[in-house]
Design a protein around this motif. Structure first.
Motif, PDB file in Angstrom:
ATOM      1  N   VAL A 173       0.835  -1.203   0.000  1.00  0.00           N
ATOM      2  CA  VAL A 173       0.000   0.000   0.000  1.00  0.00           C
ATOM      3  C   VAL A 173       0.870   1.253   0.000  1.00  0.00           C
ATOM      4  O   VAL A 173       0.560   2.236  -0.688  1.00  0.00           O
ATOM      5  CB  VAL A 173      -0.962  -0.019   1.205  1.00  0.00           C
ATOM      6  N   ASN A 174       1.967   1.237   0.737  1.00  0.00           N
ATOM      7  CA  ASN A 174       2.875   2.385   0.743  1.00  0.00           C
ATOM      8  C   ASN A 174       3.461   2.634  -0.647  1.00  0.00           C
ATOM      9  O   ASN A 174       3.544   3.787  -1.093  1.00  0.00           O
ATOM     10  CB  ASN A 174       3.999   2.180   1.750  1.00  0.00           C
ATOM     11  N   LEU A 175       3.868   1.580  -1.334  1.00  0.00           N
ATOM     12  CA  LEU A 175       4.387   1.749  -2.692  1.00  0.00           C
ATOM     13  C   LEU A 175       3.303   2.264  -3.634  1.00  0.00           C
ATOM     14  O   LEU A 175       3.560   3.091  -4.506  1.00  0.00           O
ATOM     15  CB  LEU A 175       4.938   0.426  -3.215  1.00  0.00           C
ATOM     16  N   VAL A 213       2.700  15.413  -1.259  1.00  0.00           N
ATOM     17  CA  VAL A 213       1.664  14.899  -0.342  1.00  0.00           C
ATOM     18  C   VAL A 213       1.717  13.374  -0.223  1.00  0.00           C
ATOM     19  O   VAL A 213       1.688  12.845   0.902  1.00  0.00           O
ATOM     20  CB  VAL A 213       0.269  15.401  -0.768  1.00  0.00           C
ATOM     21  N   PRO A 214       1.802  12.595  -1.311  1.00  0.00           N
ATOM     22  CA  PRO A 214       1.915  11.140  -1.135  1.00  0.00           C
ATOM     23  C   PRO A 214       3.171  10.730  -0.370  1.00  0.00           C
ATOM     24  O   PRO A 214       3.149   9.748   0.381  1.00  0.00           O
ATOM     25  CB  PRO A 214       1.952  10.599  -2.566  1.00  0.00           C
ATOM     26  N   GLN A 215       4.246  11.478  -0.538  1.00  0.00           N
ATOM     27  CA  GLN A 215       5.459  11.160   0.210  1.00  0.00           C
ATOM     28  C   GLN A 215       5.244  11.361   1.708  1.00  0.00           C
ATOM     29  O   GLN A 215       5.695  10.552   2.521  1.00  0.00           O
ATOM     30  CB  GLN A 215       6.612  12.013  -0.288  1.00  0.00           C
ATOM     31  N   ALA A 216       4.543  12.425   2.069  1.00  0.00           N
ATOM     32  CA  ALA A 216       4.243  12.661   3.483  1.00  0.00           C
ATOM     33  C   ALA A 216       3.292  11.601   4.024  1.00  0.00           C
ATOM     34  O   ALA A 216       3.444  11.141   5.171  1.00  0.00           O
ATOM     35  CB  ALA A 216       3.642  14.052   3.655  1.00  0.00           C
ATOM     36  N   LEU A 217       2.321  11.186   3.215  1.00  0.00           N
ATOM     37  CA  LEU A 217       1.401  10.135   3.642  1.00  0.00           C
ATOM     38  C   LEU A 217       2.124   8.813   3.857  1.00  0.00           C
ATOM     39  O   LEU A 217       1.852   8.094   4.828  1.00  0.00           O
ATOM     40  CB  LEU A 217       0.286   9.959   2.609  1.00  0.00           C
ATOM     41  N   VAL A 218       3.060   8.478   2.968  1.00  0.00           N
ATOM     42  CA  VAL A 218       3.805   7.233   3.110  1.00  0.00           C
ATOM     43  C   VAL A 218       4.700   7.286   4.339  1.00  0.00           C
ATOM     44  O   VAL A 218       4.818   6.304   5.070  1.00  0.00           O
ATOM     45  CB  VAL A 218       4.621   6.947   1.826  1.00  0.00           C
ATOM     46  N   LEU A 219       5.325   8.415   4.592  1.00  0.00           N
ATOM     47  CA  LEU A 219       6.157   8.550   5.783  1.00  0.00           C
ATOM     48  C   LEU A 219       5.332   8.339   7.047  1.00  0.00           C
ATOM     49  O   LEU A 219       5.749   7.630   7.977  1.00  0.00           O
ATOM     50  CB  LEU A 219       6.831   9.922   5.801  1.00  0.00           C
ATOM     51  N   THR A 220       4.151   8.910   7.087  1.00  0.00           N
ATOM     52  CA  THR A 220       3.255   8.704   8.234  1.00  0.00           C
ATOM     53  C   THR A 220       2.816   7.248   8.330  1.00  0.00           C
ATOM     54  O   THR A 220       2.766   6.675   9.422  1.00  0.00           O
ATOM     55  CB  THR A 220       2.028   9.619   8.105  1.00  0.00           C
ATOM     56  N   ILE A 245       4.414   4.605   7.326  1.00  0.00           N
ATOM     57  CA  ILE A 245       5.529   3.769   7.776  1.00  0.00           C
ATOM     58  C   ILE A 245       5.624   3.775   9.293  1.00  0.00           C
ATOM     59  O   ILE A 245       5.793   2.735   9.932  1.00  0.00           O
ATOM     60  CB  ILE A 245       6.848   4.239   7.133  1.00  0.00           C
ATOM     61  N   VAL A 246       5.489   4.943   9.891  1.00  0.00           N
ATOM     62  CA  VAL A 246       5.562   5.050  11.350  1.00  0.00           C
ATOM     63  C   VAL A 246       4.397   4.303  11.995  1.00  0.00           C
ATOM     64  O   VAL A 246       4.576   3.562  12.966  1.00  0.00           O
ATOM     65  CB  VAL A 246       5.577   6.533  11.775  1.00  0.00           C
ATOM     66  N   ILE A 247       3.210   4.469  11.448  1.00  0.00           N
ATOM     67  CA  ILE A 247       2.037   3.805  12.016  1.00  0.00           C
ATOM     68  C   ILE A 247       2.140   2.290  11.858  1.00  0.00           C
ATOM     69  O   ILE A 247       1.821   1.532  12.787  1.00  0.00           O
ATOM     70  CB  ILE A 247       0.754   4.353  11.373  1.00  0.00           C
ATOM     71  N   SER A 248       2.596   1.812  10.698  1.00  0.00           N
ATOM     72  CA  SER A 248       2.701   0.364  10.504  1.00  0.00           C
ATOM     73  C   SER A 248       3.788  -0.241  11.388  1.00  0.00           C
ATOM     74  O   SER A 248       3.642  -1.372  11.852  1.00  0.00           O
ATOM     75  CB  SER A 248       2.963   0.035   9.038  1.00  0.00           C
ATOM     76  N   PHE A 249       4.859   0.503  11.643  1.00  0.00           N
ATOM     77  CA  PHE A 249       5.886   0.002  12.568  1.00  0.00           C
ATOM     78  C   PHE A 249       5.315  -0.162  13.972  1.00  0.00           C
ATOM     79  O   PHE A 249       5.523  -1.192  14.621  1.00  0.00           O
ATOM     80  CB  PHE A 249       7.086   0.956  12.587  1.00  0.00           C
ATOM     81  N   ALA A 250       4.571   0.827  14.432  1.00  0.00           N
ATOM     82  CA  ALA A 250       3.967   0.741  15.767  1.00  0.00           C
ATOM     83  C   ALA A 250       2.928  -0.370  15.831  1.00  0.00           C
ATOM     84  O   ALA A 250       2.845  -1.102  16.830  1.00  0.00           O
ATOM     85  CB  ALA A 250       3.344   2.082  16.138  1.00  0.00           C
TER      86      ALA A 250
END
Length: 114
Positions: free
Chosen positions: A39-41, A72-79, A81-86
């Protein structure tokens, strides 16, 4: 480039769904992680694939929005990634607690008789 990205998304999605259908909880967690990568990709690819695009607007140069990548998609993916790690860390803790209480790592809590 688009074909490689589409194949990567497809392989990650297929592998993630296959692992989600497995009977062990660790395999389910890895499947969810692979789906989140897919989904991130996908979200990143929605921001237009550009190579050698300038990241910032230079002073004195006319601004052409088609020459820039959407941030904007780059910022969404960065967010994401953090949420999926947690979320993955939380699921691993729940996995360890469930394994300690039931002495099995099956999704339904029972060993299959084969």
């Amino acid at each position: 480039m688009e074909i490689v990205l589409a194949l990567a998304i497809g392989i990650l999605t297929g592998s993630g769904v296959w692992l989600l259908l497995r009977p062990r909880t660790f395999q389910v967690i890895i499947g969810l992680a692979l789906l989140s990568y897919a989904v991130n990709l996908f979200i990143l690819s929605m921001g237009r694939l550009r190579v050698d695009a300038p990241p910032i607007i230079r002073k004195g140069v006319p601004v052409d929005p088609a020459a820039f990548v959407d941030p904007v998609p780059q910022a969404l993916v960065l967010t994401a990634i953090v949420i999926s790690f947690a979320t993955t860390a939380l699921m691993l803790v729940v996995l360890l607690a469930s394994r300690g209480l039931t002495n099995t790592d099956h999704v339904d809590g029972e060993e299959s008789q084969q």
